[in-house]
Every structure is written in C-alpha cells, then in structure tokens.
Design a protein around this motif. Structure first.
Motif, PDB file in Angstrom:
ATOM      1  N   THR A   7       0.817  -1.217   0.000  1.00  0.00           N
ATOM      2  CA  THR A   7       0.000   0.000   0.000  1.00  0.00           C
ATOM      3  C   THR A   7       0.849   1.264   0.000  1.00  0.00           C
ATOM      4  OG1 THR A   7      -0.132  -0.122   2.419  1.00  0.00           O
ATOM      5  CG2 THR A   7      -1.907  -1.154   1.148  1.00  0.00           C
ATOM      6  N   TYR A   8       2.154   1.108   0.172  1.00  0.00           N
ATOM      7  CA  TYR A   8       3.068   2.260   0.122  1.00  0.00           C
ATOM      8  C   TYR A   8       4.381   1.823  -0.494  1.00  0.00           C
ATOM      9  CZ  TYR A   8       6.529   5.726   1.558  1.00  0.00           C
ATOM     10  OH  TYR A   8       7.539   6.646   1.548  1.00  0.00           O
ATOM     11  N   SER A   9       4.925   2.655  -1.375  1.00  0.00           N
ATOM     12  CA  SER A   9       6.256   2.446  -1.949  1.00  0.00           C
ATOM     13  C   SER A   9       7.032   3.747  -1.820  1.00  0.00           C
ATOM     14  CB  SER A   9       6.171   2.030  -3.418  1.00  0.00           C
ATOM     15  OG  SER A   9       5.555   0.758  -3.541  1.00  0.00           O
ATOM     16  N   SER A  10       8.217   3.665  -1.276  1.00  0.00           N
ATOM     17  CA  SER A  10       9.031   4.853  -1.033  1.00  0.00           C
ATOM     18  C   SER A  10       9.760   5.274  -2.298  1.00  0.00           C
ATOM     19  CB  SER A  10      10.061   4.557   0.057  1.00  0.00           C
ATOM     20  OG  SER A  10      11.127   3.771  -0.474  1.00  0.00           O
ATOM     21  N   PRO A  11      10.336   6.463  -2.303  1.00  0.00           N
ATOM     22  CA  PRO A  11      11.273   6.810  -3.376  1.00  0.00           C
ATOM     23  C   PRO A  11      12.503   5.899  -3.309  1.00  0.00           C
ATOM     24  CG  PRO A  11      10.651   8.753  -2.078  1.00  0.00           C
ATOM     25  CD  PRO A  11      10.162   7.559  -1.328  1.00  0.00           C
ATOM     26  N   GLU A  12      13.297   5.934  -4.333  1.00  0.00           N
ATOM     27  CA  GLU A  12      14.541   5.165  -4.364  1.00  0.00           C
ATOM     28  C   GLU A  12      15.638   5.973  -3.687  1.00  0.00           C
ATOM     29  OE1 GLU A  12      17.426   3.350  -7.865  1.00  0.00           O
ATOM     30  OE2 GLU A  12      15.246   3.327  -8.160  1.00  0.00           O
ATOM     31  N   PHE A  13      16.341   5.345  -2.734  1.00  0.00           N
ATOM     32  CA  PHE A  13      17.408   6.009  -1.998  1.00  0.00           C
ATOM     33  C   PHE A  13      18.753   5.451  -2.437  1.00  0.00           C
ATOM     34  CE2 PHE A  13      13.715   6.058   0.805  1.00  0.00           C
ATOM     35  CZ  PHE A  13      13.695   7.376   1.274  1.00  0.00           C
ATOM     36  N   PRO A  14      19.761   6.297  -2.683  1.00  0.00           N
ATOM     37  CA  PRO A  14      21.103   5.781  -2.974  1.00  0.00           C
ATOM     38  C   PRO A  14      21.729   5.178  -1.727  1.00  0.00           C
ATOM     39  CG  PRO A  14      21.139   8.186  -2.810  1.00  0.00           C
ATOM     40  CD  PRO A  14      19.696   7.771  -2.743  1.00  0.00           C
ATOM     41  N   MET A  15      22.461   4.096  -1.912  1.00  0.00           N
ATOM     42  CA  MET A  15      23.141   3.441  -0.788  1.00  0.00           C
ATOM     43  C   MET A  15      24.648   3.571  -0.982  1.00  0.00           C
ATOM     44  SD  MET A  15      22.877  -0.536   0.517  1.00  0.00           S
ATOM     45  CE  MET A  15      21.335  -0.320   1.395  1.00  0.00           C
ATOM     46  N   ALA A  16      25.339   3.959   0.079  1.00  0.00           N
ATOM     47  CA  ALA A  16      26.792   4.102   0.017  1.00  0.00           C
ATOM     48  C   ALA A  16      27.455   2.736   0.195  1.00  0.00           C
ATOM     49  CB  ALA A  16      27.273   5.066   1.089  1.00  0.00           C
ATOM     50  N   GLN A  17      28.578   2.537  -0.465  1.00  0.00           N
ATOM     51  CA  GLN A  17      29.325   1.299  -0.306  1.00  0.00           C
ATOM     52  C   GLN A  17      30.221   1.436   0.922  1.00  0.00           C
ATOM     53  OE1 GLN A  17      31.467   0.043  -3.793  1.00  0.00           O
ATOM     54  NE2 GLN A  17      31.557  -2.094  -3.149  1.00  0.00           N
ATOM     55  N   GLU A  18      29.543   1.460   2.078  1.00  0.00           N
ATOM     56  CA  GLU A  18      30.213   1.640   3.364  1.00  0.00           C
ATOM     57  C   GLU A  18      29.678   0.631   4.365  1.00  0.00           C
ATOM     58  OE1 GLU A  18      29.452   5.643   4.524  1.00  0.00           O
ATOM     59  OE2 GLU A  18      30.606   6.534   2.880  1.00  0.00           O
ATOM     60  N   ARG A  19      30.480   0.345   5.374  1.00  0.00           N
ATOM     61  CA  ARG A  19      30.119  -0.645   6.377  1.00  0.00           C
ATOM     62  C   ARG A  19      29.140  -0.095   7.408  1.00  0.00           C
ATOM     63  NH1 ARG A  19      34.351  -2.932  10.886  1.00  0.00           N
ATOM     64  NH2 ARG A  19      32.952  -4.398  11.929  1.00  0.00           N
ATOM     65  N   SER A  20      28.972   1.210   7.490  1.00  0.00           N
ATOM     66  CA  SER A  20      28.194   1.843   8.555  1.00  0.00           C
ATOM     67  C   SER A  20      26.698   1.557   8.429  1.00  0.00           C
ATOM     68  CB  SER A  20      28.416   3.360   8.528  1.00  0.00           C
ATOM     69  OG  SER A  20      27.976   3.883   7.279  1.00  0.00           O
ATOM     70  N   LEU A  21      25.969   1.763   9.550  1.00  0.00           N
ATOM     71  CA  LEU A  21      24.511   1.663   9.560  1.00  0.00           C
ATOM     72  C   LEU A  21      23.960   2.910   8.885  1.00  0.00           C
ATOM     73  CD1 LEU A  21      22.153  -0.126  10.631  1.00  0.00           C
ATOM     74  CD2 LEU A  21      22.126   1.346  12.651  1.00  0.00           C
ATOM     75  N   GLN A  22      23.392   2.747   7.699  1.00  0.00           N
ATOM     76  CA  GLN A  22      22.973   3.883   6.881  1.00  0.00           C
ATOM     77  C   GLN A  22      21.499   4.188   7.114  1.00  0.00           C
ATOM     78  OE1 GLN A  22      24.344   3.495   2.767  1.00  0.00           O
ATOM     79  NE2 GLN A  22      25.993   2.134   3.457  1.00  0.00           N
ATOM     80  N   ASN A  23      21.205   5.478   7.291  1.00  0.00           N
ATOM     81  CA  ASN A  23      19.866   5.922   7.635  1.00  0.00           C
ATOM     82  C   ASN A  23      19.089   6.349   6.395  1.00  0.00           C
ATOM     83  OD1 ASN A  23      18.176   8.678   8.380  1.00  0.00           O
ATOM     84  ND2 ASN A  23      17.858   7.020   9.830  1.00  0.00           N
ATOM     85  N   ALA A  44      24.270  -6.839   6.836  1.00  0.00           N
ATOM     86  CA  ALA A  44      24.592  -7.266   8.196  1.00  0.00           C
ATOM     87  C   ALA A  44      23.439  -7.014   9.163  1.00  0.00           C
ATOM     88  CB  ALA A  44      25.845  -6.537   8.683  1.00  0.00           C
ATOM     89  N   HIS A  45      22.788  -5.862   9.037  1.00  0.00           N
ATOM     90  CA  HIS A  45      21.767  -5.510  10.031  1.00  0.00           C
ATOM     91  C   HIS A  45      20.711  -4.609   9.409  1.00  0.00           C
ATOM     92  CE1 HIS A  45      19.846  -4.705  13.786  1.00  0.00           C
ATOM     93  NE2 HIS A  45      20.249  -3.451  13.874  1.00  0.00           N
ATOM     94  N   VAL A  46      19.458  -4.830   9.815  1.00  0.00           N
ATOM     95  CA  VAL A  46      18.332  -3.986   9.399  1.00  0.00           C
ATOM     96  C   VAL A  46      17.604  -3.515  10.649  1.00  0.00           C
ATOM     97  CG1 VAL A  46      16.090  -3.930   8.234  1.00  0.00           C
ATOM     98  CG2 VAL A  46      18.025  -5.091   7.156  1.00  0.00           C
ATOM     99  N   GLN A  47      17.264  -2.239  10.654  1.00  0.00           N
ATOM    100  CA  GLN A  47      16.573  -1.642  11.792  1.00  0.00           C
ATOM    101  C   GLN A  47      15.446  -0.761  11.265  1.00  0.00           C
ATOM    102  OE1 GLN A  47      18.524   1.635  14.137  1.00  0.00           O
ATOM    103  NE2 GLN A  47      18.692   0.027  15.688  1.00  0.00           N
ATOM    104  N   VAL A  48      14.268  -0.861  11.868  1.00  0.00           N
ATOM    105  CA  VAL A  48      13.117  -0.062  11.464  1.00  0.00           C
ATOM    106  C   VAL A  48      12.654   0.747  12.670  1.00  0.00           C
ATOM    107  CG1 VAL A  48      10.764  -0.078  10.561  1.00  0.00           C
ATOM    108  CG2 VAL A  48      12.421  -1.773   9.759  1.00  0.00           C
ATOM    109  N   LYS A  49      12.541   2.061  12.506  1.00  0.00           N
ATOM    110  CA  LYS A  49      12.149   2.936  13.598  1.00  0.00           C
ATOM    111  C   LYS A  49      10.755   3.508  13.352  1.00  0.00           C
ATOM    112  CE  LYS A  49      15.731   2.789  16.333  1.00  0.00           C
ATOM    113  NZ  LYS A  49      15.596   2.292  17.722  1.00  0.00           N
TER     114      LYS A  49
END
Length: 374
Positions: A230-246, A282-287
């Motif tokens: 029922t919802y689709s977000s815009p496309e977000f670029p992802m960095a090729q980094e190890r960090s937890l990306q927001n 490695a990890h997924v988090q939903v806030k």
C-alpha cells in the motif's frame, strides 16, 4: 471599585455552518480539536456531527482512508431498544469515530519510538542457508562472537538483478519514519570488499491471507503475490560503506498490516572467487511508533480495506509518558494547547456579534468526561 463584566459569546451560533467549519479546520493539532469539543455541548455536537477529528486524522495520514469502519470490541450498547432507530445508530457511529480518530491521530504523533521489526519472513535468495540467513540481519552489528553475521544473496552474473527482504513488524499498525541498513563487509576476503546495493526502496503493506504469529524458518523466493503493498518509497542511494545507513521516509507512513519489504536494487561488488555479483546485509533496523497496545485491525480480503478496532482495555503503560493521568481522556489525547480561536476568527476577517453565551451549554461541561472516555 470598578467591576468589569466579561462578555462571552458563542461564535458557532453566530456564524453560518460553512464559516464555522472553516474556522475549526484551522486547528491542525488533534489535541486542540478535542479540547474545542469540550467547550460546550453545542461545540461537542458540532465537532462530532461534522466528523472534524476524522477529517483531520485522514488529512494527516492518508493511508487511513482505507478504514472501512471503526468498532470497539468491548463496547456494549446500553440502549439496545433504540438500536432500530437509524438516527440513534448514526449518532453512535459518529461518536465512536470521533473518539477513535482523535486518539489515533494523537497516538500517531506521540506514542514512543521503538524498533518495529518482529521477525524475518523471507529473502528472494540465500547463498548458504542457514549460515547466511536473513534472520542474521535482526542482530546488531556484523559479528556474533567470533562468527560473521549477515545475509547473503545468491551470486548473479548480471549486476541489475535485484533482491528483496521481507519482515514482519511488531504491530499491525505502525507509524514508520525511517529504516536503517548496514551493508556487510567481508573482512575475511582479500581487500575486505563491501557487498552493498547501489540503491534501495521500501514497500509497506499487509498479507493477502492471515499469517501465523509463529512464522517458523524464513523462506526463499517468497512470492510478491502473497502481499499487497500500500506504500512504496522513493529510491534512496546506498553508500558502499560498512556503517549503519539511515533512510528517512519523506513523511511518516502508517503501515496497516505490519509487513515491510526492502528492495535492494543493482549490485556493485563482484566476488573475486567466482566472478559473480552479490548483495550482503549485516543488520536492518526499522524505527517508528507501534500502536498495538491501543489499536487492532482486521483486513477485509484483497480489497485492502480494514476494520479499525479500538482496544479500550489498553493498559495505562501504553499511553504517552508525558501525559498526566488526569488529562488522559481518549486513552491519552492531551487536552492542552488550544489555539486562540479569536485570532482564527479575526484572521478570516469574520465579524462576530456580541451575544451572551448559551447557559445551557455550560451546564453540560461537567458531563463530558463520562460521555467521551472509552
């Protein structure tokens, strides 16, 4: 000693219906609108009869337009003999919706933020199961003890092949604000490559058929036809980094049905060993704000419509912690901060006559708590 008599007037009795509606629609905070309904019986009836709390809630969260009806499972009709009267039934429905939408709007804004993932449902592919299962992404970081912890897709010759991860959220109604993803860095491979995607997109929705609370082991190739998005977000670029990306959504989204799909688009890292492209997480988090303690839903088949259930037995621990108990009517809608309606009237250029306040309306003020509390 000079005694000044304050002249009070009820502008709802002095203005035409459309102008009164326009004024009250200037209240953009649900707690303001609820407090306005406590001014007098006539104001309360006006707010309820015109569905102003419902209109405000739907304007704030358009996904709630799919509500088919509102029910209170624990509500018992005291006037059973009047059920056959259409006007009585219609008024009871309006009152029930007024209370439900007032609380729902406030809950969507004030319930505590929390991690909203309950469990993993499926991945479009898994390279080595269960060592590289999607369930590993529920753990923080990229290691458990000395063992690497991550999900890995199967390898593909074409970088354009996408992957999807599907999760069950902690409540059937959640207000989702952001998703965080940590790509996996294969520190045990030469050069420590990071197997991120080029971009990511998110889908929220519900299953077509009821799902068991106990999901069992995550599946591969869980078909999209099992869910309605029922919802689709815009496309977000992802960095090729190890960090937890927001990845913050453009605006808070009410997810009805408690299902999240992460769509990982385009591969960027080829594995030196076999020359194939992989994506590893490695990890997924939903806030967001889970509303499970206050509301339930019943999906009405593939139409996407649903029944909203107000859980009147919700414990006080579910209320926003900032609210004093004395003000926790509507299960926690704060009755404070009412906007200055005189300024609203003046801003609209409306001339209001000085007429006495309706004394009968004042007599009803003390009755509001019992009538409006769930």
């Amino acid at each position: 000693m000079e005694i000044r008599m304050e002249i009070r007037m009820d502008f709802l009795n002095c203005l035409d219906h459309d102008t009164s509606i326009k004024i009250l629609r200037c209240l953009e905070d649900p707690s303001d609108l609820v407090r306005a309904s406590y001014v007098s019986r006539s104001w309360r009836d006006f707010v309820i009869a015109n569905g102003l709390c419902k209109q405000l809630c739907l304007s704030m969260f358009p996904h709630l337009l799919r509500v088919d009806c509102v029910i209170e499972p624990s509500c018992v009709m005291e006037k059973a003999s009047e059920v056959g009267c259409s006007k009585f039934v219609e008024w009871e429905t309006l009152k029930r919706e007024h209370k439900a939408y007032a609380f729902l709007a406030q809950a969507c804004l004030s319930f505590p933020f929390d991690d909203c993932i309950k469990d993993a449902i499926s991945a479009s592919s898994t390279d080595n199961y269960p060592e590289e299962s999607i369930r590993n992404t529920l753990q923080k970081g990229d290691r458990v003890g000395r063992r690497p912890s991550y999900w890995s897709s199967k390898g593909q010759r074409k970088a354009a092949v996408p992957e999807t991860l599907v999760y069950k959220l902690v409540a059937d109604i959640c207000v989702i604000t952001e998703i965080n993803i940590q790509p996996f860095q294969a520190y045990f491979q030469q050069g420590s490559p990071i197997y991120s995607a080029e971009s990511v997109r998110f889908h929220l929705g519900h299953p077509k058929c009821p799902m068991d609370d106990t999901l069992g082991e995550p599946l591969d190739n869980c078909a999209d036809d099992k869910f309605i998005w029922t919802y689709s977000s815009p496309e977000f670029p992802m960095a090729q980094e190890r960090s937890l990306q927001n990845f913050k959504l453009p605006e808070p989204v009410v997810c009805i049905g408690g299902i999240l799909q992460i769509e990982l688009l385009r591969r960027v890292q080829r594995q030196e060993m076999d020359g194939l492209f992989y994506i590893c997480v490695a990890h997924v988090q939903v806030k967001g704000r889970p509303l499970s303690s206050a509301f339930g839903v019943e999906i009405l088949g593939p139409s996407g419509k649903f029944v909203l259930k107000t859980l009147s037995s919700a414990p006080r621990s579910s209320l926003p912690p900032s609210l004093p108990e004395d003000d926790a009517l509507y299960h926690g809608v704060p009755l404070q901060g009412l906007a200055d309606l005189e300024q609203v009237v003046n801003g609209l250029g409306v001339e209001v006559l000085d007429e006495d306040w309706n004394s009968e309306d004042d007599e009803a003020a003390d009755e509001m708590d019992d009538e409006l509390a769930f």
